[in-house]
Motif scaffolding. Structure first.
Motif, PDB file in Angstrom:
ATOM      1  N   LYS A   1       0.873  -1.157   0.035  1.00 50.09           N
ATOM      2  CA  LYS A   1       0.011  -0.127  -0.115  1.00 50.09           C
ATOM      3  C   LYS A   1       0.964   1.344  -0.091  1.00 50.09           C
ATOM      4  CE  LYS A   1      -3.993   2.100   2.411  1.00 50.09           C
ATOM      5  NZ  LYS A   1      -4.767   1.993   3.468  1.00 50.09           N
ATOM      6  N   GLY A   2       2.050   1.267   0.735  1.00 48.82           N
ATOM      7  CA  GLY A   2       3.060   2.320   0.739  1.00 48.82           C
ATOM      8  C   GLY A   2       2.690   3.410   1.409  1.00 48.82           C
ATOM      9  N   ALA A   3       1.738   3.117   2.417  1.00 46.98           N
ATOM     10  CA  ALA A   3       1.602   4.226   3.541  1.00 46.98           C
ATOM     11  C   ALA A   3       1.005   3.705   4.885  1.00 46.98           C
ATOM     12  CB  ALA A   3       0.558   5.397   2.826  1.00 46.98           C
ATOM     13  N   LEU A   4       1.058   4.479   5.975  1.00 47.42           N
ATOM     14  CA  LEU A   4       0.379   4.109   6.947  1.00 47.42           C
ATOM     15  C   LEU A   4      -0.778   5.022   7.121  1.00 47.42           C
ATOM     16  CD1 LEU A   4       3.422   3.604   9.442  1.00 47.42           C
ATOM     17  CD2 LEU A   4       2.047   1.770   8.650  1.00 47.42           C
ATOM     18  N   GLU A   5      -1.668   4.181   8.023  1.00 43.89           N
ATOM     19  CA  GLU A   5      -2.994   5.146   8.317  1.00 43.89           C
ATOM     20  C   GLU A   5      -2.806   5.949   9.546  1.00 43.89           C
ATOM     21  OE1 GLU A   5      -7.710   4.210   9.035  1.00 43.89           O
ATOM     22  OE2 GLU A   5      -6.500   2.508   8.473  1.00 43.89           O
ATOM     23  N   THR A   6      -2.909   7.011   9.596  1.00 42.12           N
ATOM     24  CA  THR A   6      -2.711   7.827  10.768  1.00 42.12           C
ATOM     25  C   THR A   6      -3.873   8.288  11.348  1.00 42.12           C
ATOM     26  OG1 THR A   6      -2.308   9.868   9.585  1.00 42.12           O
ATOM     27  CG2 THR A   6      -0.454   8.584  10.004  1.00 42.12           C
ATOM     28  N   LYS A   7      -3.912   8.420  12.797  1.00 36.24           N
ATOM     29  CA  LYS A   7      -5.103   8.828  13.388  1.00 36.24           C
ATOM     30  C   LYS A   7      -4.619   9.979  14.201  1.00 36.24           C
ATOM     31  CE  LYS A   7      -7.102   4.031  13.541  1.00 36.24           C
ATOM     32  NZ  LYS A   7      -7.467   2.981  14.524  1.00 36.24           N
ATOM     33  N   GLU A   8      -5.978  10.646  14.565  1.00 33.68           N
ATOM     34  CA  GLU A   8      -5.853  11.952  15.324  1.00 33.68           C
ATOM     35  C   GLU A   8      -6.477  12.164  16.422  1.00 33.68           C
ATOM     36  OE1 GLU A   8      -7.128  16.321  14.166  1.00 33.68           O
ATOM     37  OE2 GLU A   8      -5.203  16.102  13.310  1.00 33.68           O
ATOM     38  N   PHE A   9      -6.050  12.522  17.625  1.00 36.79           N
ATOM     39  CA  PHE A   9      -6.846  12.692  18.683  1.00 36.79           C
ATOM     40  C   PHE A   9      -6.562  14.268  19.427  1.00 36.79           C
ATOM     41  CE2 PHE A   9      -7.437  13.222  23.480  1.00 36.79           C
ATOM     42  CZ  PHE A   9      -8.603  12.634  23.516  1.00 36.79           C
ATOM     43  N   LYS A  10      -7.789  15.185  19.434  1.00 32.97           N
ATOM     44  CA  LYS A  10      -7.547  16.369  19.746  1.00 32.97           C
ATOM     45  C   LYS A  10      -7.890  16.798  20.995  1.00 32.97           C
ATOM     46  CE  LYS A  10      -7.611  19.140  15.386  1.00 32.97           C
ATOM     47  NZ  LYS A  10      -8.687  20.275  14.596  1.00 32.97           N
ATOM     48  N   THR A  11      -7.108  17.412  21.862  1.00 32.37           N
ATOM     49  CA  THR A  11      -7.252  17.823  23.174  1.00 32.37           C
ATOM     50  C   THR A  11      -8.388  18.932  23.074  1.00 32.37           C
ATOM     51  OG1 THR A  11      -5.567  19.447  23.168  1.00 32.37           O
ATOM     52  CG2 THR A  11      -4.905  17.166  23.809  1.00 32.37           C
ATOM     53  N   PRO A  12      -9.312  19.216  24.110  1.00 35.95           N
ATOM     54  CA  PRO A  12     -10.266  20.230  24.089  1.00 35.95           C
ATOM     55  C   PRO A  12      -9.614  21.363  24.296  1.00 35.95           C
ATOM     56  CG  PRO A  12     -10.295  18.710  26.050  1.00 35.95           C
ATOM     57  CD  PRO A  12      -9.550  18.230  25.423  1.00 35.95           C
ATOM     58  N   PRO A  13     -10.011  22.468  23.790  1.00 33.46           N
ATOM     59  CA  PRO A  13      -9.506  23.781  24.156  1.00 33.46           C
ATOM     60  C   PRO A  13      -9.718  24.328  25.457  1.00 33.46           C
ATOM     61  CG  PRO A  13     -11.456  24.072  22.653  1.00 33.46           C
ATOM     62  CD  PRO A  13     -11.057  22.624  22.894  1.00 33.46           C
ATOM     63  N   VAL A  14      -8.621  25.142  26.222  1.00 30.25           N
ATOM     64  CA  VAL A  14      -8.603  25.252  27.484  1.00 30.25           C
ATOM     65  C   VAL A  14      -8.933  27.160  27.790  1.00 30.25           C
ATOM     66  CG1 VAL A  14      -7.581  25.144  29.688  1.00 30.25           C
ATOM     67  CG2 VAL A  14      -7.353  23.340  28.231  1.00 30.25           C
ATOM     68  N   PRO A  15      -9.750  27.675  28.437  1.00 32.15           N
ATOM     69  CA  PRO A  15      -9.726  29.021  28.478  1.00 32.15           C
ATOM     70  C   PRO A  15      -8.898  29.499  29.452  1.00 32.15           C
ATOM     71  CG  PRO A  15     -11.801  27.967  29.474  1.00 32.15           C
ATOM     72  CD  PRO A  15     -10.993  26.881  28.781  1.00 32.15           C
ATOM     73  N   VAL A  16      -8.278  30.676  29.254  1.00 34.73           N
ATOM     74  CA  VAL A  16      -7.446  31.206  30.094  1.00 34.73           C
ATOM     75  C   VAL A  16      -7.917  32.556  30.416  1.00 34.73           C
ATOM     76  CG1 VAL A  16      -5.093  32.214  30.345  1.00 34.73           C
ATOM     77  CG2 VAL A  16      -5.409  30.116  28.781  1.00 34.73           C
ATOM     78  N   LEU A  17      -7.899  32.721  31.832  1.00 34.39           N
ATOM     79  CA  LEU A  17      -8.544  33.842  32.372  1.00 34.39           C
ATOM     80  C   LEU A  17      -7.513  34.871  32.889  1.00 34.39           C
ATOM     81  CD1 LEU A  17     -11.647  32.438  34.417  1.00 34.39           C
ATOM     82  CD2 LEU A  17     -11.584  33.313  32.196  1.00 34.39           C
ATOM     83  N   ILE A  18      -7.410  35.957  32.306  1.00 36.77           N
ATOM     84  CA  ILE A  18      -6.489  37.008  32.753  1.00 36.77           C
ATOM     85  C   ILE A  18      -7.056  37.909  33.730  1.00 36.77           C
ATOM     86  CG2 ILE A  18      -4.859  38.698  31.663  1.00 36.77           C
ATOM     87  CD1 ILE A  18      -4.458  35.885  30.790  1.00 36.77           C
TER      88      ILE A  18
END
Length: 470
Positions: free
Chosen positions: A264-281
């Motif tokens: 096949k010549g390629a690897l199947e990549t997967k992705e895991f996204k972390t949730p965005p974190v609000p920053v209070l200033i």
């Protein structure tokens, strides 16, 4: 007393008007000054079991916590000992913690039970269900008995687990923001860290990245600590957040799928996204009360102090720079005068002897095949030797590519068979040096080719000399 009577009369009038106009659902409590309380919703069941899970994802060698909260009415006896004998297969109960009896409200009590659960490491990735369990009870009020059951909970076994943590909730202006990304993955899972080392956290600025790795029998743990900062306060309505970080990974195929992956010549990549974190200033800056000094007039300096603090440091700095410059010029001129100018003479005999000496050092065991310097020395000595055969200097022979060396010089002055043999040896050396492939069998073959070239050249010729400057 007068005002209280008037208020009660007005309340009665409002109630009569509401009845006459059809608004019978208006409660008198809405018009009283007494504080209103919101009651906890009640249930008709004598006993209930509520379950909560700290993490719906689990990975090998790790455990999750299942919290069960048993709530029962007064007058109901619950058999809580049965909770220590529940079967939660396929999950294994590692530890059970039973809390103390507490008051939930005036008419109900509750108790918290926590289960520390694990899954066998040999189970495949996918969804598994924590089964429901029941608690028997007896109601002494109406002399009835029954069973209360919990709800089943779905847990997913995954090959990779990603967690994030922010050291504080609110940051003052100028504080460093420490954001930690923890990646747990099984040893058959490969994580791509290129995009994680220098991730773009705009509008936050990345100051530093530290990576710590550790391994166990089945897991690889990577902790990435980001030091962030923000230099733009912005408006009051503007909000900041740490963006979602994509963690890209792929599962290393087993032996049965390696052929398929190669075709096949390629690897199947997967992705895991972390949730965005609000920053209070925190936009409220702390102020420090500094006592104001009295009003003073302009300070007048004398000419002596003015010269001492301005011209004297300038002249002193110029003198130091001139002194250092003279010393440096003398050192450079001395090195130039001592540089040897005698020409270096390369002869075919001398270059052949150097090449033969390198081969002999390997045959005698002095040099090892895995030494990159040894292979590079063979390449240099061979090019110098071939250069003496066609009459070009050492620097020229070492600066040419293999194709230029063969086409422009060797093929014009040497026999075709010798040129083809030399070209093959030079390409072999290029592959080993620039390709990084240095194996014992390849080195043995290379040295055999070099010995054949020395033999095919007819021996070193003393009359062939090339002069070059070192």
């Amino acid at each position: 007393m007068e005002s209280k009577k008037i208020k009660n009369i007005l309340l009665v009038v409002v109630m009569l008007l509401s009845v006459l106009l059809g608004f019978s659902e208006i409660s008198p409590a809405q018009y009283t000054d007494a504080p209103q309380t919101q009651e906890v919703p009640t249930t008709e069941n004598p006993l209930e079991v509520w379950v909560f899970l700290d993490n719906p994802r689990i990975i090998s060698e790790k455990m999750i916590t299942l919290t069960a909260q048993v709530v029962w009415k007064l007058g109901v006896k619950a058999d809580l000992d049965s909770l220590t004998r529940v079967d939660l297969s396929p999950f294994k109960i590692e530890q059970i913690t039973i809390g103390e009896r507490e008051i939930f409200e005036n008419t109900r009590d509750f108790r918290v039970i926590q289960y520390l659960l694990s899954l066998p490491d040999d189970l495949k990735h996918g969804e598994y269900i924590i089964p429901s369990f029941s608690v028997p009870y007896f109601n002494e009020v109406d002399k009835t008995s029954g069973m209360a059951s919990s709800s089943p909970v779905t847990v997913r076994k995954v090959p990779i687990l990603v967690e994030t943590r922010l050291d504080k909730d609110v940051f003052d202006i100028g504080d460093r923001i420490h954001y930690t990304l923890t990646i747990l993955n099984e040893k058959g899972v490969k994580v791509l860290f290129e995009n994680l080392e220098r991730f773009n956290f705009e509008p936050l600025e990345l100051l530093n990245t530290r990576i710590h790795k550790s391994t166990t029998s089945n897991l690889e743990s990577t902790v990435i600590e980001y030091s962030l900062a923000i230099y733009e306060v912005g408006t009051e309505k503007q909000s900041y957040e740490i963006p979602a970080i994509p963690v890209i990974y792929y599962i290393e195929p087993d032996v049965a799928h390696k052929v398929y992956r190669a075709e096949k010549g390629a690897l199947e990549t997967k992705e895991f996204k972390t949730p965005p974190v609000p920053v209070l200033i925190n936009r409220l800056l702390k102020t420090v009360d500094v006592p104001l000094e009295g009003v003073k007039g302009p300070v007048v300096y004398s000419k002596y102090i003015f010269c001492k603090r301005t011209y004297l440091p300038i002249f002193l700095g110029i003198g130091i720079l001139v002194f250092i410059g003279v010393i440096e010029l003398r050192r450079v001129s001395k090195n130039i005068s001592l540089r040897p100018k005698a020409p270096i003479i390369d002869t075919s005999k001398a270059s052949a002897e150097r090449l033969s000496s390198l081969v002999s050092s390997y045959r005698s065991g002095e040099r090892k095949y895995e030494e990159k310097e040894f292979v590079a020395g063979i390449d240099t000595a061979l090019r110098v030797f071939l250069g003496t055969l066609v009459g070009i200097p050492r620097e020229r022979a070492l600066s040419l590519t293999t194709s230029q060396f063969v086409n422009d010089y060797l093929s014009k002055k040497l026999s075709r068979e010798f040129v083809e043999q030399a070209q093959g040896t030079l390409k072999h050396l290029d592959l080993m040096i620039f390709g990084g492939i240095i194996e014992k069998a390849a080195v043995e073959k290379l040295l055999g080719e070099v010995e054949e070239l020395l033999s095919a050249s007819g021996g070193p010729k003393e009359d062939v000399t090339v002069t070059s400057r070192g």
